[in-house]
Scaffold this motif. Structure first.
Motif, PDB file in Angstrom:
ATOM      1  N   GLY A  13       0.788  -1.223   0.000  1.00  0.00           N
ATOM      2  CA  GLY A  13       0.000   0.000   0.000  1.00  0.00           C
ATOM      3  C   GLY A  13       0.819   1.270   0.000  1.00  0.00           C
ATOM      4  N   SER A  14       2.134   1.150   0.134  1.00  0.00           N
ATOM      5  CA  SER A  14       2.993   2.335   0.129  1.00  0.00           C
ATOM      6  C   SER A  14       3.048   2.934  -1.276  1.00  0.00           C
ATOM      7  CB  SER A  14       4.402   1.972   0.588  1.00  0.00           C
ATOM      8  OG  SER A  14       5.016   1.109  -0.358  1.00  0.00           O
ATOM      9  N   GLU A  15       3.407   4.194  -1.336  1.00  0.00           N
ATOM     10  CA  GLU A  15       3.540   4.862  -2.634  1.00  0.00           C
ATOM     11  C   GLU A  15       4.560   4.132  -3.503  1.00  0.00           C
ATOM     12  OE1 GLU A  15       5.165   9.106  -4.297  1.00  0.00           O
ATOM     13  OE2 GLU A  15       4.088   9.112  -2.387  1.00  0.00           O
ATOM     14  N   SER A  16       5.643   3.700  -2.886  1.00  0.00           N
ATOM     15  CA  SER A  16       6.682   2.971  -3.606  1.00  0.00           C
ATOM     16  C   SER A  16       6.143   1.680  -4.221  1.00  0.00           C
ATOM     17  CB  SER A  16       7.833   2.663  -2.640  1.00  0.00           C
ATOM     18  OG  SER A  16       8.775   1.821  -3.251  1.00  0.00           O
ATOM     19  N   SER A  17       5.428   0.897  -3.428  1.00  0.00           N
ATOM     20  CA  SER A  17       4.920  -0.379  -3.946  1.00  0.00           C
ATOM     21  C   SER A  17       3.849  -0.153  -5.009  1.00  0.00           C
ATOM     22  CB  SER A  17       4.398  -1.266  -2.824  1.00  0.00           C
ATOM     23  OG  SER A  17       3.172  -0.802  -2.312  1.00  0.00           O
ATOM     24  N   LEU A  18       3.099   0.927  -4.909  1.00  0.00           N
ATOM     25  CA  LEU A  18       2.084   1.206  -5.931  1.00  0.00           C
ATOM     26  C   LEU A  18       2.720   1.618  -7.257  1.00  0.00           C
ATOM     27  CD1 LEU A  18      -0.700   2.890  -3.781  1.00  0.00           C
ATOM     28  CD2 LEU A  18      -0.711   0.590  -4.796  1.00  0.00           C
ATOM     29  N   ARG A  19       3.928   2.176  -7.204  1.00  0.00           N
ATOM     30  CA  ARG A  19       4.657   2.439  -8.455  1.00  0.00           C
ATOM     31  C   ARG A  19       5.008   1.121  -9.137  1.00  0.00           C
ATOM     32  NH1 ARG A  19       8.761   6.690  -5.913  1.00  0.00           N
ATOM     33  NH2 ARG A  19       7.271   8.356  -5.549  1.00  0.00           N
ATOM     34  N   ALA A  20       5.416   0.132  -8.341  1.00  0.00           N
ATOM     35  CA  ALA A  20       5.710  -1.194  -8.899  1.00  0.00           C
ATOM     36  C   ALA A  20       4.446  -1.816  -9.486  1.00  0.00           C
ATOM     37  CB  ALA A  20       6.322  -2.099  -7.836  1.00  0.00           C
ATOM     38  N   VAL A  21       3.315  -1.620  -8.821  1.00  0.00           N
ATOM     39  CA  VAL A  21       2.035  -2.131  -9.334  1.00  0.00           C
ATOM     40  C   VAL A  21       1.715  -1.484 -10.687  1.00  0.00           C
ATOM     41  CG1 VAL A  21      -0.471  -2.118  -8.957  1.00  0.00           C
ATOM     42  CG2 VAL A  21       1.069  -2.742  -7.084  1.00  0.00           C
ATOM     43  N   GLY A  22       1.950  -0.188 -10.792  1.00  0.00           N
ATOM     44  CA  GLY A  22       1.712   0.491 -12.070  1.00  0.00           C
ATOM     45  C   GLY A  22       2.568  -0.070 -13.190  1.00  0.00           C
ATOM     46  N   ARG A  23       3.837  -0.316 -12.884  1.00  0.00           N
ATOM     47  CA  ARG A  23       4.735  -0.880 -13.899  1.00  0.00           C
ATOM     48  C   ARG A  23       4.310  -2.292 -14.266  1.00  0.00           C
ATOM     49  NH1 ARG A  23      10.025   0.456 -14.989  1.00  0.00           N
ATOM     50  NH2 ARG A  23       9.235   2.524 -14.534  1.00  0.00           N
ATOM     51  N   ALA A  24       3.933  -3.088 -13.263  1.00  0.00           N
ATOM     52  CA  ALA A  24       3.472  -4.456 -13.521  1.00  0.00           C
ATOM     53  C   ALA A  24       2.186  -4.443 -14.332  1.00  0.00           C
ATOM     54  CB  ALA A  24       3.257  -5.197 -12.195  1.00  0.00           C
ATOM     55  N   GLY A  25       1.293  -3.497 -14.036  1.00  0.00           N
ATOM     56  CA  GLY A  25       0.042  -3.381 -14.791  1.00  0.00           C
ATOM     57  C   GLY A  25       0.297  -3.050 -16.248  1.00  0.00           C
ATOM     58  N   ALA A  26       1.223  -2.127 -16.500  1.00  0.00           N
ATOM     59  CA  ALA A  26       1.560  -1.762 -17.877  1.00  0.00           C
ATOM     60  C   ALA A  26       2.183  -2.945 -18.611  1.00  0.00           C
ATOM     61  CB  ALA A  26       2.509  -0.566 -17.881  1.00  0.00           C
ATOM     62  N   LEU A  27       3.073  -3.648 -17.937  1.00  0.00           N
ATOM     63  CA  LEU A  27       3.725  -4.814 -18.544  1.00  0.00           C
ATOM     64  C   LEU A  27       2.723  -5.928 -18.830  1.00  0.00           C
ATOM     65  CD1 LEU A  27       6.539  -6.056 -19.282  1.00  0.00           C
ATOM     66  CD2 LEU A  27       6.477  -7.080 -17.024  1.00  0.00           C
ATOM     67  N   ALA A  28       1.870  -6.211 -17.856  1.00  0.00           N
ATOM     68  CA  ALA A  28       0.855  -7.256 -18.051  1.00  0.00           C
ATOM     69  C   ALA A  28      -0.086  -6.889 -19.191  1.00  0.00           C
ATOM     70  CB  ALA A  28       0.062  -7.478 -16.760  1.00  0.00           C
ATOM     71  N   GLY A  29      -0.478  -5.630 -19.254  1.00  0.00           N
ATOM     72  CA  GLY A  29      -1.346  -5.184 -20.342  1.00  0.00           C
ATOM     73  C   GLY A  29      -0.682  -5.340 -21.697  1.00  0.00           C
ATOM     74  N   ALA A  30       0.597  -4.970 -21.785  1.00  0.00           N
ATOM     75  CA  ALA A  30       1.333  -5.072 -23.051  1.00  0.00           C
ATOM     76  C   ALA A  30       1.519  -6.518 -23.483  1.00  0.00           C
ATOM     77  CB  ALA A  30       2.691  -4.386 -22.916  1.00  0.00           C
ATOM     78  N   CYS A  31       1.657  -7.431 -22.519  1.00  0.00           N
ATOM     79  CA  CYS A  31       1.867  -8.859 -22.826  1.00  0.00           C
ATOM     80  C   CYS A  31       0.557  -9.634 -22.934  1.00  0.00           C
ATOM     81  CB  CYS A  31       2.707  -9.518 -21.724  1.00  0.00           C
ATOM     82  SG  CYS A  31       4.395  -8.967 -21.632  1.00  0.00           S
ATOM     83  N   GLY A  32      -0.555  -9.005 -22.534  1.00  0.00           N
ATOM     84  CA  GLY A  32      -1.813  -9.737 -22.468  1.00  0.00           C
ATOM     85  C   GLY A  32      -1.788 -10.763 -21.347  1.00  0.00           C
ATOM     86  N   ALA A  33      -1.009 -10.468 -20.303  1.00  0.00           N
ATOM     87  CA  ALA A  33      -0.822 -11.411 -19.195  1.00  0.00           C
ATOM     88  C   ALA A  33      -1.852 -11.182 -18.093  1.00  0.00           C
ATOM     89  CB  ALA A  33       0.584 -11.266 -18.617  1.00  0.00           C
ATOM     90  N   ARG A  34      -2.051 -12.208 -17.329  1.00  0.00           N
ATOM     91  CA  ARG A  34      -2.865 -12.147 -16.115  1.00  0.00           C
ATOM     92  C   ARG A  34      -1.995 -11.515 -15.035  1.00  0.00           C
ATOM     93  NH1 ARG A  34      -3.720 -16.610 -12.183  1.00  0.00           N
ATOM     94  NH2 ARG A  34      -5.658 -16.121 -11.148  1.00  0.00           N
ATOM     95  N   LEU A  35      -2.548 -10.568 -14.275  1.00  0.00           N
ATOM     96  CA  LEU A  35      -1.805  -9.909 -13.206  1.00  0.00           C
ATOM     97  C   LEU A  35      -2.410 -10.276 -11.864  1.00  0.00           C
ATOM     98  CD1 LEU A  35       0.387  -7.879 -12.291  1.00  0.00           C
ATOM     99  CD2 LEU A  35      -1.361  -6.093 -12.500  1.00  0.00           C
ATOM    100  N   VAL A  36      -1.582 -10.819 -10.977  1.00  0.00           N
ATOM    101  CA  VAL A  36      -2.009 -11.167  -9.621  1.00  0.00           C
ATOM    102  C   VAL A  36      -1.347 -10.165  -8.679  1.00  0.00           C
ATOM    103  CG1 VAL A  36      -2.087 -12.953  -7.848  1.00  0.00           C
ATOM    104  CG2 VAL A  36      -2.165 -13.604 -10.272  1.00  0.00           C
ATOM    105  N   ILE A  37      -2.176  -9.391  -7.972  1.00  0.00           N
ATOM    106  CA  ILE A  37      -1.678  -8.397  -7.028  1.00  0.00           C
ATOM    107  C   ILE A  37      -1.790  -8.984  -5.632  1.00  0.00           C
ATOM    108  CG2 ILE A  37      -1.999  -6.094  -6.075  1.00  0.00           C
ATOM    109  CD1 ILE A  37      -3.261  -5.312  -8.782  1.00  0.00           C
TER     110      ILE A  37
END
Length: 152
Positions: A13-37
């Protein structure tokens, strides 16, 4: 090499970890991958003096969420962030446990091929002495690990 199919990202829930979530979301979207948070949490106890003492010592390096309600809110917020970044297939998971063990367990259970974490704690003196989530999962993960630069 094929694209990633299942990506796991950890958040506290930290700002830092949410930046990682944003990057993972962009990567998963670009790959058409399933994202587990994933948000690991400890159940609240009547006496959490040890956790409070650890937070006082570690300050911003403390990663543990206490209670299911904060953990559920954390993954809900992270899901919104991941979708805004481009992820389509998002699965939020709040799990009782320590961050490192929980992330590795979810990676194995979901048969993920990429684990994403932020770099918070990686370069701090406390992180070097006591260990950090990114350092520990990088050493122990059986799949690729992307450490996102999330701190200044």
């Amino acid at each position: 090499m094929s694209a990633y199919r299942t990506v796991v990202v950890g958040t506290d829930g930290s700002e830092s970890s949410l930046r990682a979530v944003g990057r993972a979301g962009a990567l998963a979207g670009a790959c058409g991958a399933r994202l587990v948070i994933v948000c690991a949490y400890l159940p609240p106890r009547g006496d959490d003096r040890e956790v409070q003492r650890a937070r006082e010592v570690l300050g911003n390096e403390a990663y543990q969420v206490i209670g299911s309600a904060p953990a559920e809110e954390t993954v809900r917020t992270a899901t919104e962030q991941a979708k805004a970044a481009g992820a389509g297939d998002v699965h939020p998971v709040a799990v009782v446990g320590s961050p490192v063990e929980t992330l590795l367990d979810v990676v194995a259970r979901e048969r993920a091929d990429l684990l994403v974490v932020g770099n918070r704690g990686l370069n701090s003196l406390k992180g070097r002495l006591l260990g950090s989530v990114p350092a520990d999962v990088t050493r122990r993960s059986a799949v690729d690990v992307l450490v996102v630069h999330t701190t200044d």
